[in-house]
Every structure is written in C-alpha cells, then in structure tokens.
Write a protein that holds these residues in place. Sequence first.
Motif, PDB file in Angstrom:
ATOM      1  N   GLY A  17       0.812  -1.202   0.000  1.00  0.00           N
ATOM      2  CA  GLY A  17       0.000   0.000   0.000  1.00  0.00           C
ATOM      3  C   GLY A  17       0.848   1.255   0.000  1.00  0.00           C
ATOM      4  N   TYR A  18       0.259   2.343  -0.438  1.00  0.00           N
ATOM      5  CA  TYR A  18       0.907   3.648  -0.479  1.00  0.00           C
ATOM      6  C   TYR A  18      -0.064   4.647   0.149  1.00  0.00           C
ATOM      7  CZ  TYR A  18       4.051   1.502  -3.910  1.00  0.00           C
ATOM      8  OH  TYR A  18       4.966   0.670  -4.546  1.00  0.00           O
ATOM      9  N   TRP A  19       0.394   5.337   1.208  1.00  0.00           N
ATOM     10  CA  TRP A  19      -0.519   6.171   1.983  1.00  0.00           C
ATOM     11  C   TRP A  19       0.105   7.525   2.304  1.00  0.00           C
ATOM     12  CZ3 TRP A  19      -5.301   4.131   2.624  1.00  0.00           C
ATOM     13  CH2 TRP A  19      -5.435   2.747   2.420  1.00  0.00           C
ATOM     14  N   PHE A  20      -0.717   8.562   2.208  1.00  0.00           N
ATOM     15  CA  PHE A  20      -0.324   9.905   2.612  1.00  0.00           C
ATOM     16  C   PHE A  20      -1.001  10.200   3.940  1.00  0.00           C
ATOM     17  CE2 PHE A  20      -0.921  14.619   2.372  1.00  0.00           C
ATOM     18  CZ  PHE A  20       0.419  14.969   2.335  1.00  0.00           C
ATOM     19  N   VAL A  21      -0.205  10.499   4.957  1.00  0.00           N
ATOM     20  CA  VAL A  21      -0.718  10.692   6.314  1.00  0.00           C
ATOM     21  C   VAL A  21      -0.439  12.128   6.753  1.00  0.00           C
ATOM     22  CG1 VAL A  21      -0.525   9.963   8.730  1.00  0.00           C
ATOM     23  CG2 VAL A  21      -0.367   8.266   6.890  1.00  0.00           C
ATOM     24  N   ARG A  22      -1.483  12.840   7.088  1.00  0.00           N
ATOM     25  CA  ARG A  22      -1.353  14.228   7.523  1.00  0.00           C
ATOM     26  C   ARG A  22      -0.722  14.314   8.914  1.00  0.00           C
ATOM     27  NH1 ARG A  22      -1.358  18.313   4.470  1.00  0.00           N
ATOM     28  NH2 ARG A  22      -2.399  17.956   2.501  1.00  0.00           N
ATOM     29  N   SER A 163      -4.789   9.013   3.374  1.00  0.00           N
ATOM     30  CA  SER A 163      -5.319   8.889   2.014  1.00  0.00           C
ATOM     31  C   SER A 163      -4.533   7.828   1.239  1.00  0.00           C
ATOM     32  CB  SER A 163      -5.214  10.215   1.257  1.00  0.00           C
ATOM     33  OG  SER A 163      -5.872  11.241   1.949  1.00  0.00           O
ATOM     34  N   ASN A 164      -5.248   7.052   0.460  1.00  0.00           N
ATOM     35  CA  ASN A 164      -4.636   6.054  -0.409  1.00  0.00           C
ATOM     36  C   ASN A 164      -4.050   6.751  -1.633  1.00  0.00           C
ATOM     37  OD1 ASN A 164      -3.934   3.895  -1.994  1.00  0.00           O
ATOM     38  ND2 ASN A 164      -5.974   3.011  -2.098  1.00  0.00           N
ATOM     39  N   VAL A 165      -2.730   6.658  -1.809  1.00  0.00           N
ATOM     40  CA  VAL A 165      -2.088   7.299  -2.960  1.00  0.00           C
ATOM     41  C   VAL A 165      -1.437   6.264  -3.875  1.00  0.00           C
ATOM     42  CG1 VAL A 165      -1.751   9.539  -1.857  1.00  0.00           C
ATOM     43  CG2 VAL A 165      -0.003   7.771  -1.580  1.00  0.00           C
ATOM     44  N   LYS A 166      -1.964   5.040  -3.863  1.00  0.00           N
ATOM     45  CA  LYS A 166      -1.394   3.991  -4.718  1.00  0.00           C
ATOM     46  C   LYS A 166      -1.448   4.334  -6.200  1.00  0.00           C
ATOM     47  CE  LYS A 166      -0.909  -0.944  -5.212  1.00  0.00           C
ATOM     48  NZ  LYS A 166      -1.069  -2.246  -4.552  1.00  0.00           N
ATOM     49  N   PRO A 167      -2.435   5.102  -6.688  1.00  0.00           N
ATOM     50  CA  PRO A 167      -2.400   5.470  -8.109  1.00  0.00           C
ATOM     51  C   PRO A 167      -1.100   6.166  -8.526  1.00  0.00           C
ATOM     52  CG  PRO A 167      -4.563   5.934  -7.212  1.00  0.00           C
ATOM     53  CD  PRO A 167      -3.696   5.556  -6.046  1.00  0.00           C
ATOM     54  N   TYR A 168      -0.352   6.714  -7.566  1.00  0.00           N
ATOM     55  CA  TYR A 168       0.902   7.412  -7.873  1.00  0.00           C
ATOM     56  C   TYR A 168       2.127   6.548  -7.575  1.00  0.00           C
ATOM     57  CZ  TYR A 168      -2.475  11.225  -7.561  1.00  0.00           C
ATOM     58  OH  TYR A 168      -3.579  12.023  -7.727  1.00  0.00           O
ATOM     59  N   GLN A 169       1.932   5.239  -7.431  1.00  0.00           N
ATOM     60  CA  GLN A 169       3.008   4.366  -6.969  1.00  0.00           C
ATOM     61  C   GLN A 169       4.248   4.406  -7.860  1.00  0.00           C
ATOM     62  OE1 GLN A 169       2.205   0.000  -7.512  1.00  0.00           O
ATOM     63  NE2 GLN A 169       0.189   0.700  -8.171  1.00  0.00           N
TER      64      GLN A 169
END
Length: 312
Positions: A17-22, A163-169
């Motif tokens: 998984g790829y995640w952006f965490v504030r 947020s899931n940022v897998k589209p930018y993997q």
Amino acid sequence: MFENLLENFKTIDSEKGYWFVRTDKGENFQAFSDFNFIGIGWNYITNRELNDNLNNGLDIKQKIASRERLDLRASADKRKVTSIYNKLIHFKNLRSGDLIIIPNEGSNLLGFGTIADDGIFEDPNDRRCDYIKRRRIIWNKFLTFSELDNIYYAIIKTRHAISNVKPYQSYIDKTVDNIFIKNDAFHYVIDVTKRDDINVNSLLELMNSINNIADVIEQTLNLHDDENDRTVKLNLQSPGKIELIYKNKKILAILSLILLMPLNINSIDNDLNLSNSEKEIIIEISSRCQEDLEVTDRTFDELEALKNRINN
C-alpha cells in the motif's frame, strides 16, 4: 551464470500500500520523524474496539456520532461519521512494508517511510504527540518539495488524515529507490540534476549507447532478449529522472553494474558477492563496450546525472 545476482536487489511487492498521512498542519511532523511513528486522532476510539469491530462497525460509528455530536439519521452527518470510521480502519489495516508519506508544515518537506509491523500500539503517556493510536515507521528519506516531481502537488492536495495514494506508486517508487525489481521487471532510475535545458542529442546518444551495451550483454550471455521488452520513461523537467525498465531483469542488473564499474569495481564485487568468473565477464563486456561507456560517461556529465546513486 549470474543466477544469484538478482537476489541482491530490492523487490517491491506489487500488493503493498501507499498512503499519505497528515501531520495536523505539521504540528506532529517532528515527533513522527524523530521518534519513528505515525499516529491518528479520535483517541476515544480504542485499538481494542477497532480490532473487535463487530456489526460492520455499527458500535464504533454510534460512538463517533455521539462524541462528534452528529446525527446518523441525517445523510450529511452519516457521511461524516463514515468518513472518520473509514480513516480509522485504513490506519488499523496498514500492513508491514506499506509506504507512508508525511508532510511538514506547508508541505515543503516530505518524509518517506515504511510500516515496520502489522499492528497498532498505544501510548497515552507520550506528550510529544496527542495521538494515542500509533504505527511504527522506518524512515527511508526526507526530501524537499523542490526535489520532487510535480505529481506530488496532487498527492499533498488531499485533506484527509490518511489517504490512499497507490495510483501514484510508479512516481513514489522511483523517488524512494533507484534500483529495484517490481512486476517481474528490473527498474534502474537515473537522477538528472541539470537545471538548464536538456540537449536532445546528448539524450539520444545516451539512450543509444545504453541500448548497445544491453545488446552486448544479451549476446555474451545468450539471454534471448526481446527489445520490445525494454522500455524507457523520461521525466526530464530539469531536474528529472530517466527510468529504464527491462523485462529481462538480468540484462539491466548487469548493465547497471557496468555503468557503475568505473567508479569502484571492487566495491561492487564485495557488495554483491560476484564470483571471479562473473566479475571477469563484466570486465570483458565493459572492454567490448568501451566506446559506448565513454559516451555514457560524457553524457552523464552533460546531464549532471547521478549514475552512482543507488538507493540512497
């Protein structure tokens, strides 16, 4: 020959998984980065409740509604409750090896790390951060926004806590690593630091020489490579990246070593445990490709490319 070479290179799980965490407008960035964790709010929902999570989370959603003073009978309030619930579940379900990106205040510095284990831990006594529910992190690197591709504008635009940022993997992978294996292909990323306009002839010379060296590797080792399985991704915004992607992983692995060899062949040998015969083959191929290697050295200099930067 070179049967064990690929074991020395990092393999990226296509399922990760790829995640952006504030970081609460940067307030928690220092604590997260200094003490190797990330956290999430809504402290009134405990780790135990998330792990039990019966009835499709109905009990948790009712508790969220009560504490946030929201009415589950109102569609707008119900969406807010569901949004909070989903963020907590995403945080709980982070897996070991998932990649995490965090921003500082203003998002001009981003941290890249990986989840270190498979479970939430709680620390109600640590006042460096108000978030009790936490995940352990191994930080890989911290980069200023000016060092990153413009695609990161889309990544930091999200306002969700997680947020899931897998589209930018594909962009994230080559930000974190320069050499890796993924989806049964070998990736070699060359960082181009030149800020002025890129000379097209230099770029064409580089690509042609790299292809010539790959041909010699294929012929020497009888690897039966299909040139259609060699691709290049260019993102040269001065600075930018050249990403070589070969389905025949062994060819690009050897090619990357040959491009590095003039720097320190003994270091490469020690790190990758090459046999004497394998080392001799690399030296032989390099000798046959001397003219192309001179071109690559010159064009790397012209592009101010960091060809010796391997996963650092």
